[in-house]
Enzyme design. Structure first.
Site, PDB file in Angstrom:
ATOM      1  N   TYR A 150       0.824  -1.223   0.000  1.00 12.65           N
ATOM      2  CA  TYR A 150       0.000   0.000   0.000  1.00 12.65           C
ATOM      3  C   TYR A 150       0.851   1.263   0.000  1.00 12.65           C
ATOM      4  O   TYR A 150       0.327   2.370  -0.009  1.00 12.65           O
ATOM      5  CB  TYR A 150      -0.927   0.011   1.227  1.00 12.65           C
ATOM      6  N   GLY A 151       2.187   1.108   0.059  1.00 10.46           N
ATOM      7  CA  GLY A 151       3.051   2.276   0.222  1.00 10.46           C
ATOM      8  C   GLY A 151       4.106   2.378  -0.860  1.00 10.46           C
ATOM      9  O   GLY A 151       3.800   2.310  -2.054  1.00 10.46           O
ATOM     10  N   THR A 152       5.354   2.512  -0.420  1.00 12.26           N
ATOM     11  CA  THR A 152       6.461   2.765  -1.338  1.00 12.26           C
ATOM     12  C   THR A 152       6.761   1.584  -2.256  1.00 12.26           C
ATOM     13  O   THR A 152       7.546   1.719  -3.185  1.00 12.26           O
ATOM     14  CB  THR A 152       7.744   3.090  -0.542  1.00 12.26           C
ATOM     15  N   LEU A 153       6.133   0.444  -2.002  1.00 12.70           N
ATOM     16  CA  LEU A 153       6.337  -0.716  -2.880  1.00 12.70           C
ATOM     17  C   LEU A 153       5.383  -0.721  -4.070  1.00 12.70           C
ATOM     18  O   LEU A 153       5.494  -1.550  -4.965  1.00 12.70           O
ATOM     19  CB  LEU A 153       6.171  -2.016  -2.078  1.00 12.70           C
TER      20      LEU A 153
ATOM     21  N   GLU B 123      11.631  -3.886   5.179  1.00 15.91           N
ATOM     22  CA  GLU B 123      10.668  -3.370   6.162  1.00 15.91           C
ATOM     23  C   GLU B 123      11.152  -3.558   7.595  1.00 15.91           C
ATOM     24  O   GLU B 123      10.446  -3.234   8.540  1.00 15.91           O
ATOM     25  CB  GLU B 123       9.296  -4.013   5.960  1.00 15.91           C
TER      26      GLU B 123
HETATM   27  N1  PCA Z   1       6.230  -0.073   2.171  1.00 19.80           N
HETATM   28  C1  PCA Z   1       5.334  -1.168   2.415  1.00 19.80           C
HETATM   29  C2  PCA Z   1       4.730  -0.871   3.731  1.00 19.80           C
HETATM   30  C3  PCA Z   1       4.737   0.603   3.800  1.00 19.80           C
HETATM   31  C4  PCA Z   1       5.738   1.018   2.798  1.00 19.80           C
HETATM   32  O1  PCA Z   1       6.041   2.145   2.492  1.00 19.80           O
HETATM   33  C5  PCA Z   1       4.270  -1.183   1.337  1.00 19.80           C
HETATM   34  O2  PCA Z   1       4.418  -0.517   0.307  1.00 19.80           O
HETATM   35  O3  PCA Z   1       3.264  -1.875   1.516  1.00 19.80           O
END
Ligand code: PCA
Length: 180
Positions: free
Chosen positions: A37-40, A109
């Site tokens: 949900y984030g930077t991935l 992470e």
């Molecule tokens: N990376 C992981 C968890 C939060 C983040 O920035 C993601 O993208 O799900």
């Protein structure tokens, strides 16, 4: 009779074949579903890890439950926490990765230090039925791993965001090697 014996051998062989794919998070062959949900996510800083690993994109998805909040850390990356106040569903993307890639994600992470913890979550696919990347209706709910916040003291202090999009990412994200 002979014919009967052949038939029962066939039956015995068939019972040894693997069961049909289950909606569980992991499979014996080392394939794991991960919900990000984030930077991935595609187009964002850490997606290169999934790209290099040739992770396969399953589709866009949303957590089935609505008991979460997304917080923005000072360095501009998001954290999901479980909450009961102003809780909502979280949007993201589902990928299938192998054992090595899951290990790399765990390292990124920092689950060993408790920065994030990896848990399993039920997500519902949100793509358009019949288009590539969207599974058939009977498989729209899936279990996947995701990374959410471990317990941290500063969670109450951080701002909440509805989604971690490219605008927030480009304005706020500070790569790890540039953090003080
Ligand atoms: N990376 C992981 C968890 C939060 C983040 O920035 C993601 O993208 O799900």
């Amino acid at each position: 009779p002979r014919g009967r014996a052949v038939a029962s051998l066939a039956d015995a062989t068939m019972s040894l074949s693997p069961p049909s794919p289950s909606p569980s998070t992991s499979h014996a062959d080392g394939a794991h579903r991960v919900f990000v949900y984030g930077t991935l996510k595609r187009g964002l800083h850490n997606h290169v890890l999934l790209e290099r690993a040739r992770a396969s994109f399953v589709g866009s998805a949303r957590t089935t439950r609505t008991s979460f909040a997304m917080l923005l850390a000072d360095a501009g990356y998001p954290y999901v926490v479980k909450t009961t106040t102003n809780a909502r569903a979280i949007d993201g993307e589902v990928y299938v990765v192998d054992d090595d890639t899951l290990e790399r994600l765990d390292a990124l992470e920092e689950i060993a230090t408790g920065m994030y913890s990896r848990e399993s979550v039920e997500v519902t696919m949100t793509g358009t039925p019949g288009t590539p990347g969207t599974p058939a209706a009977e498989t729209t709910a899936l279990e996947a791993f995701w990374y959410l916040a471990g317990s941290r003291d500063d969670l109450e202090r951080l701002p909440r965001i509805d989604a971690y999009d490219k605008r927030i990412h480009d304005e706020m994200y500070v790569p790890k090697h540039l953090r003080g």
